[in-house]
Design a protein around this motif. Structure first.
Motif, short mmCIF file in Angstrom:
data_model
loop_
_atom_site.label_atom_id
_atom_site.label_comp_id
_atom_site.label_asym_id
_atom_site.label_seq_id
_atom_site.Cartn_x
_atom_site.Cartn_y
_atom_site.Cartn_z
N PHE A 1 0.84 -1.19 0.00
CA PHE A 1 0.00 0.00 0.00
C PHE A 1 0.87 1.24 0.00
O PHE A 1 2.08 1.17 0.18
N GLN B 1 -6.72 -3.68 -4.91
CA GLN B 1 -7.71 -3.73 -3.84
C GLN B 1 -9.13 -3.68 -4.41
O GLN B 1 -10.02 -4.39 -3.96
N ASP C 1 -12.49 -5.93 -3.96
CA ASP C 1 -13.72 -5.38 -3.40
C ASP C 1 -14.86 -5.30 -4.40
O ASP C 1 -16.02 -5.52 -4.05
N ASN D 1 -11.12 4.21 -2.14
CA ASN D 1 -11.89 2.97 -2.15
C ASN D 1 -13.32 3.24 -1.66
O ASN D 1 -14.30 2.81 -2.28
N ARG E 1 -15.49 -5.67 3.52
CA ARG E 1 -14.73 -4.60 2.87
C ARG E 1 -14.46 -3.47 3.86
O ARG E 1 -13.34 -2.99 3.99
N ARG F 1 -11.89 -4.32 6.55
CA ARG F 1 -10.55 -4.33 5.97
C ARG F 1 -10.03 -2.89 5.87
O ARG F 1 -8.89 -2.60 6.24
N ARG G 1 -7.06 -1.01 8.26
CA ARG G 1 -5.91 -0.32 7.66
C ARG G 1 -5.81 1.12 8.18
O ARG G 1 -4.72 1.58 8.51
#
Length: 153
Positions: free
Chosen positions: A2, A16, A20, A98, A142, A145, A149
């Motif tokens: 990342f 990613q 997702d 995201n 999702r 996750r 992070r």
């Protein structure tokens, strides 16, 4: 894997998003019955795929082209919503892009306490606020996750 520093790693976001959103090399109907292909790309009237039947193949180059445009849109929308977006750590940018890709600016702008925590660079608090949402309950895997992070930035 990342982003490090404050650079957004477009390839990491792509990888990613494939997890997702999935990646489909043909036109299909999304959960709302709307024509879609690639990495969650909603078919627009301006797309050559517009009006094509479900199952119409879409090649890898076209999927990548549309993802890049959609990614640019999500980044731009994040810059509008978050005044300090360009100064956020790369990891935070990737998480927000995201989320923007998933929800759009209208829904993401409703995360007032989340936004306030981000403005204070309080990533742990932002993660707590992100978990306290309808979005989190709808896309728990999702969302968890992403929030995991975020709290580890």
């Amino acid at each position: 894997m990342f982003g490090f520093g404050n650079k957004l790693d477009r390839e990491a976001v792509f990888e990613q998003m494939k997890i997702d959103e999935g990646i489909v090399y043909e036109v299909y109907h999304d959960h709302l019955g709307l024509p879609t292909f690639g990495v969650g790309h909603l078919v627009l009237e301006s797309d050559p795929e517009y009006g094509k039947p479900v199952g119409t193949p879409v090649d890898k180059d076209r999927v990548n082209e549309c993802f890049e445009k959609d990614l640019d849109t999500a980044i731009s929308e994040c810059s509008v919503l978050y005044e300090d977006f360009d100064d956020f750590p790369g990891e935070v940018k990737e998480i927000l892009v995201n989320m923007m890709f998933n929800m759009g600016r209208t829904r993401l702008s409703g995360f007032k306490n989340f936004k306030k925590a981000l403005e204070e660079n309080d990533w742990k608090k932002a993660a707590v606020e992100g978990r306290d949402s309808k979005w989190y309950r709808q896309v728990t895997n999702r969302a968890e996750r992403l929030m995991s992070r975020l709290e580890n930035v």
